[in-house]
Design a protein around this motif. Structure first.
Motif, mmCIF file in Angstrom:
data_model
loop_
_atom_site.group_PDB
_atom_site.id
_atom_site.type_symbol
_atom_site.label_atom_id
_atom_site.label_comp_id
_atom_site.label_asym_id
_atom_site.label_seq_id
_atom_site.Cartn_x
_atom_site.Cartn_y
_atom_site.Cartn_z
ATOM 1 N N ASN A 10 0.831 -1.198 0.000
ATOM 2 C CA ASN A 10 0.000 0.000 0.000
ATOM 3 C C ASN A 10 0.873 1.258 0.000
ATOM 4 O OD1 ASN A 10 -2.168 1.721 0.186
ATOM 5 N ND2 ASN A 10 -2.581 1.296 2.334
ATOM 6 N N ARG A 11 1.544 1.481 -1.114
ATOM 7 C CA ARG A 11 2.430 2.642 -1.252
ATOM 8 C C ARG A 11 1.622 3.859 -1.681
ATOM 9 N NH1 ARG A 11 7.136 0.237 -0.262
ATOM 10 N NH2 ARG A 11 7.735 -1.594 -1.413
ATOM 11 N N PRO A 12 1.921 5.052 -1.301
ATOM 12 C CA PRO A 12 3.085 5.504 -0.537
ATOM 13 C C PRO A 12 2.855 5.486 0.980
ATOM 14 C CG PRO A 12 1.903 7.420 -1.313
ATOM 15 C CD PRO A 12 1.168 6.200 -1.840
ATOM 16 N N THR A 13 1.717 5.003 1.416
ATOM 17 C CA THR A 13 1.397 4.965 2.842
ATOM 18 C C THR A 13 2.321 4.032 3.610
ATOM 19 O OG1 THR A 13 -0.903 5.449 2.375
ATOM 20 C CG2 THR A 13 -0.462 4.380 4.463
ATOM 21 N N VAL A 14 2.816 2.996 2.961
ATOM 22 C CA VAL A 14 3.624 1.975 3.615
ATOM 23 C C VAL A 14 5.024 1.949 3.010
ATOM 24 C CG1 VAL A 14 3.849 -0.512 4.001
ATOM 25 C CG2 VAL A 14 1.607 0.583 4.175
ATOM 26 N N ILE A 15 6.013 1.927 3.892
ATOM 27 C CA ILE A 15 7.402 1.771 3.442
ATOM 28 C C ILE A 15 7.975 0.535 4.130
ATOM 29 C CG2 ILE A 15 7.779 4.215 2.923
ATOM 30 C CD1 ILE A 15 9.225 4.486 5.603
ATOM 31 N N GLU A 22 15.064 -10.210 8.295
ATOM 32 C CA GLU A 22 13.910 -9.505 8.849
ATOM 33 C C GLU A 22 13.475 -8.405 7.890
ATOM 34 O OE1 GLU A 22 12.753 -6.877 12.814
ATOM 35 O OE2 GLU A 22 14.837 -7.018 12.200
ATOM 36 N N VAL A 23 12.172 -8.148 7.861
ATOM 37 C CA VAL A 23 11.637 -7.026 7.109
ATOM 38 C C VAL A 23 10.941 -6.110 8.107
ATOM 39 C CG1 VAL A 23 10.023 -6.285 5.312
ATOM 40 C CG2 VAL A 23 11.292 -8.420 5.027
ATOM 41 N N VAL A 24 11.261 -4.820 8.039
ATOM 42 C CA VAL A 24 10.601 -3.818 8.875
ATOM 43 C C VAL A 24 9.663 -3.035 7.969
ATOM 44 C CG1 VAL A 24 10.917 -1.768 10.324
ATOM 45 C CG2 VAL A 24 12.530 -3.682 10.480
ATOM 46 N N LEU A 36 8.780 -8.389 10.632
ATOM 47 C CA LEU A 36 8.421 -9.663 10.017
ATOM 48 C C LEU A 36 9.698 -10.475 9.851
ATOM 49 C CD1 LEU A 36 6.281 -8.239 7.047
ATOM 50 C CD2 LEU A 36 5.510 -8.713 9.370
ATOM 51 N N ASP A 37 9.658 -11.727 10.292
ATOM 52 C CA ASP A 37 10.804 -12.594 10.035
ATOM 53 C C ASP A 37 10.308 -13.979 9.647
ATOM 54 O OD1 ASP A 37 10.036 -13.639 12.494
ATOM 55 O OD2 ASP A 37 11.922 -13.235 13.493
ATOM 56 N N LYS A 38 11.227 -14.814 9.245
ATOM 57 C CA LYS A 38 10.950 -16.185 8.823
ATOM 58 C C LYS A 38 9.835 -16.217 7.770
ATOM 59 C CE LYS A 38 12.624 -17.820 13.233
ATOM 60 N NZ LYS A 38 12.271 -18.352 14.513
ATOM 61 N N ALA A 39 8.804 -17.018 8.002
ATOM 62 C CA ALA A 39 7.732 -17.167 7.014
ATOM 63 C C ALA A 39 7.022 -15.853 6.743
ATOM 64 C CB ALA A 39 6.737 -18.233 7.470
ATOM 65 N N ALA A 40 6.881 -15.009 7.754
ATOM 66 C CA ALA A 40 6.218 -13.712 7.564
ATOM 67 C C ALA A 40 6.999 -12.853 6.572
ATOM 68 C CB ALA A 40 6.070 -12.992 8.902
ATOM 69 N N ALA A 41 8.327 -12.846 6.706
ATOM 70 C CA ALA A 41 9.163 -12.091 5.780
ATOM 71 C C ALA A 41 9.072 -12.672 4.368
ATOM 72 C CB ALA A 41 10.613 -12.080 6.261
ATOM 73 N N ASP A 42 9.004 -13.992 4.266
ATOM 74 C CA ASP A 42 8.884 -14.629 2.946
ATOM 75 C C ASP A 42 7.573 -14.245 2.260
ATOM 76 O OD1 ASP A 42 11.348 -15.922 3.031
ATOM 77 O OD2 ASP A 42 10.508 -17.663 4.075
ATOM 78 N N ILE A 43 6.494 -14.182 3.016
ATOM 79 C CA ILE A 43 5.202 -13.789 2.433
ATOM 80 C C ILE A 43 5.276 -12.337 1.975
ATOM 81 C CG2 ILE A 43 2.741 -13.427 2.919
ATOM 82 C CD1 ILE A 43 2.989 -15.862 4.879
ATOM 83 N N TRP A 44 5.885 -11.480 2.786
ATOM 84 C CA TRP A 44 6.028 -10.071 2.410
ATOM 85 C C TRP A 44 6.841 -9.935 1.121
ATOM 86 C CZ3 TRP A 44 3.674 -5.742 3.890
ATOM 87 C CH2 TRP A 44 4.185 -4.534 3.424
ATOM 88 N N VAL A 45 7.942 -10.670 1.037
ATOM 89 C CA VAL A 45 8.775 -10.637 -0.175
ATOM 90 C C VAL A 45 7.953 -11.084 -1.383
ATOM 91 C CG1 VAL A 45 10.758 -11.734 -1.309
ATOM 92 C CG2 VAL A 45 10.974 -10.859 1.023
ATOM 93 N N GLY A 46 7.100 -12.085 -1.180
ATOM 94 C CA GLY A 46 6.237 -12.539 -2.266
ATOM 95 C C GLY A 46 5.291 -11.453 -2.742
ATOM 96 N N VAL A 47 4.655 -10.765 -1.816
ATOM 97 C CA VAL A 47 3.753 -9.663 -2.177
ATOM 98 C C VAL A 47 4.535 -8.573 -2.904
ATOM 99 C CG1 VAL A 47 2.300 -7.801 -1.261
ATOM 100 C CG2 VAL A 47 2.097 -10.110 -0.322
ATOM 101 N N ALA A 48 5.695 -8.214 -2.358
ATOM 102 C CA ALA A 48 6.519 -7.161 -2.958
ATOM 103 C C ALA A 48 6.981 -7.521 -4.368
ATOM 104 C CB ALA A 48 7.726 -6.871 -2.066
#
Length: 152
Positions: A10-15, A22-24, A36-48
Motif C-alpha cells: 500500500n504505497r506511498p502509505t507503507v514503506i 527480517e523485514v521492517v 516480520l521474520d521467517k515465514a512472515a518475511a517470505d510472504i512479504w517478499v512474495g507480495v513485494a
C-alpha cells in the motif's frame, strides 16, 4: 481468499526495508511499525515481488517442511492480517501468475515451518506521525499532526 489473489504494498502509505532475515514495515498513516521474520518475511517478499497467493505457497513448499494445506492456510491468514493493518491492498491490475520474481530457495535442506507472525510496535507513533518537511513551527522544529475530533 482465492489462490490467484494478487496484492501489492500500500504505497506511498507503507514503506519497508529488508535487513538480513527480517523485514521492517512502517505504516505512515498510523505510525505503527512491524517486524516480520521467517515465514512472515517470505510472504512479504512474495507480495513485494508481485506473486499471487498461490505462487507464495509454491515458493514456501520448496523452502519449508510443511504440507500444502498448512502453508495455504497460513499464507491466507497472514495476508488477511496484512490487509487488516492496511499494509497491503488488492491489486486490481489483473492476475499476473507466473510473472513474480521470488528468490530461489535451496531445496536441499527444508526449514522447519513456523506460523508467520507480525510483531506490531506503537511506541514511536507520535514521532513517526510528525511530518518534518511540511509540519514545522516558526523555529523550524517538526510538530505533530493535529488530532482529529475523535482524539486519534
Amino acid at each position: 481468499m482465492s489462490s490467484s489473489a494478487l496484492f501489492k504494498i500500500n504505497r506511498p502509505t507503507v514503506i519497508d526495508e529488508a535487513f538480513d532475515d527480517e523485514v521492517v514495515v512502517i505504516n505512515l498513516d498510523t505510525g505503527s511499525y512491524f517486524s516480520l521474520d521467517k515465514a512472515a518475511a517470505d510472504i512479504w517478499v512474495g507480495v513485494a515481488s508481485g506473486a499471487t497467493a498461490n505462487e507464495v505457497v509454491a515458493y514456501m513448499q520448496v523452502k519449508y517442511a510443511a504440507d500444502r494445506g498448512t502453508l495455504e492456510s497460513a499464507v491466507n491468514r497472514f495476508l488477511a492480517e496484512l490487509r487488516a493493518e492496511n499494509l497491503i491492498v488488492a491489486d486490481i491490475n489483473e492476475n499476473s501468475e507466473g510473472a513474480a520474481k521470488l528468490p530461489t530457495p535451496s531445496p536441499a535442506m527444508k526449514l522447519t515451518f513456523e506460523l508467520p507472525v507480525m510483531q506490531k510496535y506503537t511506541d514511536m507513533q507520535e514521532l513517526l506521525l510528525i511530518d518534518p518537511i511540511h509540519e514545522v513551527d516558526d523555529s523550524g522544529w517538526p510538530r505533530s499532526k493535529p488530532k482529529s475530533p475523535d482524539g486519534k
